[in-house]
Design a protein around this motif. Structure first.
Motif, PDB file in Angstrom:
ATOM      1  N   LEU A  19       0.801  -1.227   0.000  1.00  0.00           N
ATOM      2  CA  LEU A  19       0.000   0.000   0.000  1.00  0.00           C
ATOM      3  C   LEU A  19       0.836   1.280   0.000  1.00  0.00           C
ATOM      4  O   LEU A  19       0.544   2.214  -0.750  1.00  0.00           O
ATOM      5  CB  LEU A  19      -0.955   0.015   1.192  1.00  0.00           C
ATOM      6  N   HIS A  20       1.874   1.340   0.826  1.00  0.00           N
ATOM      7  CA  HIS A  20       2.696   2.547   0.871  1.00  0.00           C
ATOM      8  C   HIS A  20       3.360   2.799  -0.481  1.00  0.00           C
ATOM      9  O   HIS A  20       3.448   3.940  -0.940  1.00  0.00           O
ATOM     10  CB  HIS A  20       3.740   2.451   1.980  1.00  0.00           C
ATOM     11  N   ALA A  21       3.834   1.755  -1.124  1.00  0.00           N
ATOM     12  CA  ALA A  21       4.448   1.893  -2.446  1.00  0.00           C
ATOM     13  C   ALA A  21       3.402   2.330  -3.476  1.00  0.00           C
ATOM     14  O   ALA A  21       3.711   3.095  -4.398  1.00  0.00           O
ATOM     15  CB  ALA A  21       5.107   0.587  -2.866  1.00  0.00           C
ATOM     16  N   GLN A  22       2.166   1.873  -3.312  1.00  0.00           N
ATOM     17  CA  GLN A  22       1.094   2.322  -4.203  1.00  0.00           C
ATOM     18  C   GLN A  22       0.840   3.822  -4.020  1.00  0.00           C
ATOM     19  O   GLN A  22       0.611   4.534  -5.000  1.00  0.00           O
ATOM     20  CB  GLN A  22      -0.195   1.542  -3.930  1.00  0.00           C
ATOM     21  N   ASP A  23       0.913   4.296  -2.784  1.00  0.00           N
ATOM     22  CA  ASP A  23       0.762   5.731  -2.528  1.00  0.00           C
ATOM     23  C   ASP A  23       1.857   6.521  -3.241  1.00  0.00           C
ATOM     24  O   ASP A  23       1.595   7.561  -3.849  1.00  0.00           O
ATOM     25  CB  ASP A  23       0.841   6.033  -1.024  1.00  0.00           C
ATOM     26  N   ILE A  24       3.086   6.030  -3.151  1.00  0.00           N
ATOM     27  CA  ILE A  24       4.215   6.682  -3.816  1.00  0.00           C
ATOM     28  C   ILE A  24       3.990   6.695  -5.322  1.00  0.00           C
ATOM     29  O   ILE A  24       4.175   7.718  -5.983  1.00  0.00           O
ATOM     30  CB  ILE A  24       5.539   5.951  -3.476  1.00  0.00           C
ATOM     31  N   TYR A  25       3.582   5.562  -5.867  1.00  0.00           N
ATOM     32  CA  TYR A  25       3.336   5.445  -7.310  1.00  0.00           C
ATOM     33  C   TYR A  25       2.273   6.449  -7.755  1.00  0.00           C
ATOM     34  O   TYR A  25       2.470   7.186  -8.719  1.00  0.00           O
ATOM     35  CB  TYR A  25       2.886   4.016  -7.638  1.00  0.00           C
ATOM     36  N   ARG A  26       1.162   6.478  -7.046  1.00  0.00           N
ATOM     37  CA  ARG A  26       0.047   7.362  -7.414  1.00  0.00           C
ATOM     38  C   ARG A  26       0.466   8.824  -7.368  1.00  0.00           C
ATOM     39  O   ARG A  26       0.206   9.596  -8.288  1.00  0.00           O
ATOM     40  CB  ARG A  26      -1.152   7.119  -6.495  1.00  0.00           C
ATOM     41  N   SER A  27       1.155   9.208  -6.318  1.00  0.00           N
ATOM     42  CA  SER A  27       1.598  10.592  -6.172  1.00  0.00           C
ATOM     43  C   SER A  27       2.581  10.985  -7.275  1.00  0.00           C
ATOM     44  O   SER A  27       2.457  12.052  -7.886  1.00  0.00           O
ATOM     45  CB  SER A  27       2.235  10.783  -4.799  1.00  0.00           C
ATOM     46  N   ALA A  28       3.553  10.125  -7.539  1.00  0.00           N
ATOM     47  CA  ALA A  28       4.542  10.417  -8.578  1.00  0.00           C
ATOM     48  C   ALA A  28       3.897  10.463  -9.958  1.00  0.00           C
ATOM     49  O   ALA A  28       4.215  11.328 -10.773  1.00  0.00           O
ATOM     50  CB  ALA A  28       5.662   9.374  -8.542  1.00  0.00           C
ATOM     51  N   PHE A  29       2.984   9.527 -10.217  1.00  0.00           N
ATOM     52  CA  PHE A  29       2.279   9.521 -11.508  1.00  0.00           C
ATOM     53  C   PHE A  29       1.518  10.829 -11.688  1.00  0.00           C
ATOM     54  O   PHE A  29       1.622  11.479 -12.736  1.00  0.00           O
ATOM     55  CB  PHE A  29       1.313   8.337 -11.599  1.00  0.00           C
ATOM     56  N   ASN A  30       0.761  11.220 -10.686  1.00  0.00           N
ATOM     57  CA  ASN A  30      -0.052  12.435 -10.792  1.00  0.00           C
ATOM     58  C   ASN A  30       0.806  13.683 -10.982  1.00  0.00           C
ATOM     59  O   ASN A  30       0.458  14.559 -11.779  1.00  0.00           O
ATOM     60  CB  ASN A  30      -0.957  12.577  -9.570  1.00  0.00           C
ATOM     61  N   ALA A  55       6.691   7.224 -12.189  1.00  0.00           N
ATOM     62  CA  ALA A  55       6.098   6.591 -11.008  1.00  0.00           C
ATOM     63  C   ALA A  55       6.891   5.357 -10.584  1.00  0.00           C
ATOM     64  O   ALA A  55       7.165   5.170  -9.384  1.00  0.00           O
ATOM     65  CB  ALA A  55       4.638   6.233 -11.288  1.00  0.00           C
ATOM     66  N   TRP A  56       7.263   4.514 -11.546  1.00  0.00           N
ATOM     67  CA  TRP A  56       8.054   3.329 -11.201  1.00  0.00           C
ATOM     68  C   TRP A  56       9.415   3.725 -10.651  1.00  0.00           C
ATOM     69  O   TRP A  56       9.927   3.118  -9.704  1.00  0.00           O
ATOM     70  CB  TRP A  56       8.208   2.389 -12.401  1.00  0.00           C
ATOM     71  N   LYS A  60      11.022   2.675  -7.023  1.00  0.00           N
ATOM     72  CA  LYS A  60      12.309   1.978  -6.940  1.00  0.00           C
ATOM     73  C   LYS A  60      13.331   2.720  -6.090  1.00  0.00           C
ATOM     74  O   LYS A  60      14.314   2.126  -5.658  1.00  0.00           O
ATOM     75  CB  LYS A  60      12.858   1.729  -8.341  1.00  0.00           C
ATOM     76  N   ARG A  61      13.115   3.993  -5.821  1.00  0.00           N
ATOM     77  CA  ARG A  61      14.004   4.724  -4.908  1.00  0.00           C
ATOM     78  C   ARG A  61      13.789   4.287  -3.462  1.00  0.00           C
ATOM     79  O   ARG A  61      14.698   4.358  -2.639  1.00  0.00           O
ATOM     80  CB  ARG A  61      13.790   6.230  -5.027  1.00  0.00           C
ATOM     81  N   ARG A  62      12.582   3.837  -3.140  1.00  0.00           N
ATOM     82  CA  ARG A  62      12.252   3.485  -1.752  1.00  0.00           C
ATOM     83  C   ARG A  62      12.042   1.984  -1.535  1.00  0.00           C
ATOM     84  O   ARG A  62      12.088   1.510  -0.405  1.00  0.00           O
ATOM     85  CB  ARG A  62      10.971   4.206  -1.325  1.00  0.00           C
ATOM     86  N   GLN A  71       9.977  -4.942  -1.207  1.00  0.00           N
ATOM     87  CA  GLN A  71      10.325  -4.683   0.184  1.00  0.00           C
ATOM     88  C   GLN A  71      10.908  -3.270   0.302  1.00  0.00           C
ATOM     89  O   GLN A  71      11.607  -2.811  -0.616  1.00  0.00           O
ATOM     90  CB  GLN A  71      11.408  -5.671   0.640  1.00  0.00           C
ATOM     91  N   PRO A  72      10.670  -2.591   1.420  1.00  0.00           N
ATOM     92  CA  PRO A  72      11.305  -1.283   1.623  1.00  0.00           C
ATOM     93  C   PRO A  72      12.833  -1.460   1.655  1.00  0.00           C
ATOM     94  O   PRO A  72      13.343  -2.439   2.179  1.00  0.00           O
ATOM     95  CB  PRO A  72      10.801  -0.823   2.985  1.00  0.00           C
ATOM     96  N   LYS A  73      13.529  -0.490   1.086  1.00  0.00           N
ATOM     97  CA  LYS A  73      15.002  -0.518   1.150  1.00  0.00           C
ATOM     98  C   LYS A  73      15.417  -0.097   2.543  1.00  0.00           C
ATOM     99  O   LYS A  73      14.769   0.688   3.210  1.00  0.00           O
ATOM    100  CB  LYS A  73      15.600   0.461   0.133  1.00  0.00           C
TER     101      LYS A  73
END
Length: 74
Positions: A19-30, A55-56, A60-62, A71-73
Motif C-alpha cells: 500500500l505505501h508503495a502504491q501511494d508513492i506510485y500514485r503521487s509520482a504519476f499524478n 512513477a516506477w 524503486k528509490r524506496r 520490500q522497503p530498502k
C-alpha cells in the motif's frame, strides 16, 4: 488521467506493490502527469507512458523487488 485512489491504479501496480508503495506510485504519476503535459517537456513517448516511468522510478528509490514481492530498502 490522474489517479484519485489506489483502487484506480493499474492491476500490475495493485497486485504487486504494498500500500505505501502504491501511494508513492500514485503521487509520482499524478505529479508527472501535470509536469509533462506538453510534448516538448518529454524526451519521448506519450504523456501517460512518461508518467508511468516516473512513477516506477519513484517506487524503486524506496522499494526493491525481492523474489516476487517488493520490500522497503534499508
Amino acid at each position: 488521467m490522474p489517479y484519485h485512489r489506489n483502487t484506480e491504479l493499474p492491476e500490475s501496480v495493485k497486485a504487486h506493490l504494498p500500500l505505501h508503495a502504491q501511494d508513492i506510485y500514485r503521487s509520482a504519476f499524478n505529479n508527472a502527469w501535470q509536469e509533462y503535459d506538453r510534448p516538448e517537456t518529454r524526451r519521448a513517448g506519450s504523456r501517460e507512458a512518461t508518467a508511468h516511468k516516473v512513477a516506477w522510478a519513484a517506487v524503486k528509490r524506496r522499494y526493491e523487488k525481492v523474489g516476487e514481492g517488493w520490500q522497503p530498502k534499508h
